[in-house]
Write a protein that holds these residues in place. Sequence first.
Motif, short mmCIF file in Angstrom:
data_model
loop_
_atom_site.label_atom_id
_atom_site.label_comp_id
_atom_site.label_asym_id
_atom_site.label_seq_id
_atom_site.Cartn_x
_atom_site.Cartn_y
_atom_site.Cartn_z
N ILE A 5 0.84 -1.19 0.00
CA ILE A 5 0.00 0.00 0.00
C ILE A 5 0.88 1.24 0.00
CG2 ILE A 5 -1.76 1.25 1.31
CD1 ILE A 5 -3.01 -1.30 0.69
N ALA A 100 -5.94 1.92 -1.61
CA ALA A 100 -6.89 1.50 -0.58
C ALA A 100 -7.77 2.66 -0.18
CB ALA A 100 -6.15 0.96 0.65
N SER A 117 -15.79 -2.97 -2.67
CA SER A 117 -14.57 -3.74 -2.41
C SER A 117 -14.61 -5.08 -3.14
CB SER A 117 -14.43 -3.96 -0.90
OG SER A 117 -13.40 -4.88 -0.64
N PRO A 123 -8.96 -2.83 -1.50
CA PRO A 123 -8.92 -2.93 -0.04
C PRO A 123 -9.69 -1.76 0.60
CG PRO A 123 -6.71 -3.09 -0.97
CD PRO A 123 -7.62 -2.64 -2.07
N LEU A 283 -4.52 -1.66 7.10
CA LEU A 283 -4.29 -1.73 5.64
C LEU A 283 -2.87 -2.19 5.35
CD1 LEU A 283 -6.16 1.48 4.42
CD2 LEU A 283 -6.78 -0.90 3.91
N SER A 288 -8.49 -6.16 4.81
CA SER A 288 -9.32 -5.60 3.75
C SER A 288 -10.78 -5.95 4.00
CB SER A 288 -8.90 -6.13 2.39
OG SER A 288 -9.80 -5.62 1.42
#
Lengths: 327, 327, 327, 327
Positions: A5, A100, A117, A123, A283, A288
């Motif tokens: 991420i 995300a 999602s 996520p 995250l 998620s």
Amino acid sequence: MKANIKKIAVLTSGGDAPGMNAAVRAVVRSSVYYNLDVYGVYKGYDGLINGDIEQLQVRSVSNILSRGGTFLLSARSDEFRTKEGRAKAYDNFKANDLDALVVIGGDGSFTGADVFSQEYDVPVLGIPGTIDNDLAGTDFTIGYDTACNTATEAIDKIRDTASSHERLFFVEVMGRDAGFIAVNSGISGGAVAMLLPEHNWGIDDLIRRLQRGASSEKASNIVIVAEGCKLGSAYDIAAKVKAQLDYFDIRVTVLGHLQRGGSPTTSDRVLASRLGVAAVEGLLNGQSNVMVGVVNSNVVYTPISEAVKTIKKIDAEEFRIAKILSI
Amino acid sequence: MKANIKKIAVLTSGGDAPGMNAAVRAVVRSSVYYNLDVYGVYKGYDGLINGDIEQLQVRSVSNILSRGGTFLLSARSDEFRTKEGRAKAYDNFKANDLDALVVIGGDGSFTGADVFSQEYDVPVLGIPGTIDNDLAGTDFTIGYDTACNTATEAIDKIRDTASSHERLFFVEVMGRDAGFIAVNSGISGGAVAMLLPEHNWGIDDLIRRLQRGASSEKASNIVIVAEGCKLGSAYDIAAKVKAQLDYFDIRVTVLGHLQRGGSPTTSDRVLASRLGVAAVEGLLNGQSNVMVGVVNSNVVYTPISEAVKTIKKIDAEEFRIAKILSI
Amino acid sequence: MKANIKKIAVLTSGGDAPGMNAAVRAVVRSSVYYNLDVYGVYKGYDGLINGDIEQLQVRSVSNILSRGGTFLLSARSDEFRTKEGRAKAYDNFKANDLDALVVIGGDGSFTGADVFSQEYDVPVLGIPGTIDNDLAGTDFTIGYDTACNTATEAIDKIRDTASSHERLFFVEVMGRDAGFIAVNSGISGGAVAMLLPEHNWGIDDLIRRLQRGASSEKASNIVIVAEGCKLGSAYDIAAKVKAQLDYFDIRVTVLGHLQRGGSPTTSDRVLASRLGVAAVEGLLNGQSNVMVGVVNSNVVYTPISEAVKTIKKIDAEEFRIAKILSI
Amino acid sequence: MKANIKKIAVLTSGGDAPGMNAAVRAVVRSSVYYNLDVYGVYKGYDGLINGDIEQLQVRSVSNILSRGGTFLLSARSDEFRTKEGRAKAYDNFKANDLDALVVIGGDGSFTGADVFSQEYDVPVLGIPGTIDNDLAGTDFTIGYDTACNTATEAIDKIRDTASSHERLFFVEVMGRDAGFIAVNSGISGGAVAMLLPEHNWGIDDLIRRLQRGASSEKASNIVIVAEGCKLGSAYDIAAKVKAQLDYFDIRVTVLGHLQRGGSPTTSDRVLASRLGVAAVEGLLNGQSNVMVGVVNSNVVYTPISEAVKTIKKIDAEEFRIAKILSI
């Protein structure tokens, strides 16, 4: 599992709640702490659909910790309920290279997040921000403590007048499906009765309760009515009581939207701060499609579908206490 | 096991805390609910020694739910620490035909209760009432939430001035042995650092922290100093910082006793209400020489000796959050 | 002229107002200062009719300075409007050897006082206690400043939600005949418009005003509606606006009775303290059948008939300011 | 006389006061109303010296009405006291084509304005913004009412503890040269004595006063000490009293800077709004080198030199009331 991420977005959705700003601040500051880029999406899902997205810095969230409302603005989005709407939202999501999404809101907002999602394998992490406290997976939602205190302060003021005039007041507080605010502000405001969505009190039960109060010569009385009470609105109930107990001097106050505003309490700020950090860390750790909450003082992640489906119940113990104390 | 309890007494002892009145009210109302006679002892243990005791009715506790302080008055009693003092107290206890004693206070008060209970085989039940939150056996003590909110509101006001003048403020909050108020009000007030009794930060650590803040061009800063911080008082620390970082415009505010007063928050009123009922029910169920608390939302009874001996620790997690957010 | 006054009575009448307790306290303490006996009459004129009268001491008014409502209780008395009622009241007045009466209340209460004073040649002194601020003979009435601050705090909270959702809120405040609270809380809450009993705005004027606001892209708007506004209640007006400007997301909040309660502000406590002392000194100096007020910072005594007859007008200047600031 | 004013600048200077933001907002909005360009100068006179100047729009002042402090920032400028500093300030003034300057602050700030105005023939208009209320030419300064309420709320909290423990508290409030806050918060907090910069009470007078209180069995006492009291700080006075009256349990609280912050009261917001509009209108009408104030509810313009030179006195009447009520 470490997720890859680099860039996250945060939005607030649904009815605003005190502490949402504190949660956004915590998401932004912890993103910076973990070297992530963080973007703010304005006006909830509509901003994602319309590309109303902007990078946030530590400076963007200075001086918002103590403020009610949400500087990212909030809305209920009809378009996001459509496939086309979510497609547009995803286009903007990818166009901004986002990895995300953090959604601060209540159950309606989470249901949307869940669908999004799953459709696009994005996520998503939910933070419970609603004054109603009706989400499973967390002991408290952000804004609930502030709303209870706002209601209590209002009841304290109304009691001044109720006592001075020996009146019976019906005070309507928020809570369409859940009586959390009603029970808590009822106990802390010393109410003689609380009428909740969860209960099946008839008007006769209330009348009996009030007659008992009158017989014990209680000079003033306050009855808390939750918005979603099955007996009707505070005005309806007051009229029915008046018809049977006409010796009472009765007044009604509907607290309404002022319960949503105001500077968040310490508890709400600390909760929002914890959850904001935990959302970012979640995250980063590969979480998620979960909601982050605090249960028994510990951070827990609950699948959104579960948090939304399960109905959190009012502590029966608390209601028992309320009954004992309102003798 | 059902105890044969007919008459109980209640007193408040040690430093006063917001919500003590709500706890007394709950003890009185639940006593009446369970058909017990209930007596109020004035000025803590001194009132027991001097026979300053009076029967309480529901009417005696009307309109006190929302009030700070304690209408039973409070004091620290030197005489009760002596064998002679406790003997006099027991004489009055028997003279009034009392069967049990509820003590609302902190660790000092509980230690006295423990000794008294063992010397005279008197059922004693403690309710944790102190803003310091430093008692084991309960997640929160009565008054703590209010004190945190009072500190936060004060910090919010000080921040107005700090921001307007780009100043560094040292704000001293209560907490001689424990930094609970400092950490919570620090997070909710957005402090750049918190100096706690529990930690071993040197002045150099603080200096480094502040230089980091200055380099990131933070216009104003607030440092929370717990009363019991090992580096000295807020004034001492401010002087040491000034000596090394003279470009800071530094001010100090000591919040002091206003942290003890004020109308209790919803949380404190609800907690006090629960514990007051649980104290009476505990006595009826044969509990003795225990403190009643709430742990993970459940009522628990902890032997007083244990509650007093064990030191409750600040959640390390909370301090970690504070560090991340003060980048 | 020195009057021969030895024993006075004090009562509160009509709608309660924050600061009434402070005024009673000042009457009691200054009576003691001047060696007068002072009696409290409970529940307004009804207490005089029913002999619900009790001697007050300094101790009777301890800890009431900061409290809303009135510990003497208040009521509107139908019986006192009859000749028979006033005859009973006078009987009790003489039976208690009273020499003069202090009435804390609004215009309805003063009209009764006026008649009573003339019928029985009883020295009566009025203290203006009403949140409406609609009495001539004083710049401010006791309770008005507190009510304005309560309304402002509520508007601040509502603005949090209005801003977060870009909504238009109609907030109804008290004021049946006079828009004092509406104008003051409107200016201090930054309202876009205020609808007052004194004005003749049509719905079209309001619509034009709101369109101007919309065209300047004002994200959220708050309109203050005084109770006595000729266009109808806040709900009525909201419905009419909705019919013409359906792009607005509109909400309504009626503040209601919480405006009457709460701890009085510094201004109201100081005003009540001044007027309470001046009432006792006025009686000692032979004043009768007058209302005591503060005009341009000086104590003045106005014949009750005049204070009641004249209508105090809202400062046109203030309304002009409001218009300039709501561009 | 109409002045040819097209562009004005506004700055806040000296100690910040609640309501300064409301005043800046009123200056900006009324400038826009009258089609003037308006510029904000940051950090007081230093911003003028350093060219820290920026055009302001209606949007720049949205959501600041309710906020404490000043978003333009404030400072005391040493450089502006020098001829060179003022020359640089004037260079920036001309470089921005400014026609007039609005200064929001206290007497120090006005003295600087006066010199600047005379040296460079610049129209200057002062708005009294200081919690001290010590300026002639206005009944009240912006921030004073809020500071009094903040002090009163603090005293109310301290009284909870004072009553619960039967203690004597010395509470130090702001006011170096003038005891306005001390007298007002003293009356509204029910203090037994107030020690002011204006008075010559010796420690013996205070002792006598307290002994009288003790003899009348007053359980708790609060003494207000103004910062500039000639007897010393609250700590000094407490020590002297302790030495003579050792039966008192004495505590000290210094309210300090929290008196400067917080959301302004309704009165302060309305006053700031009026004065901001009147400042712009005054400049348009050719006023120069004056301070705008409100005297007996009317706007008046007073030559700055006069406003600064004359010392506003505490109303002797108010002090007389305080004495009567603290029997």
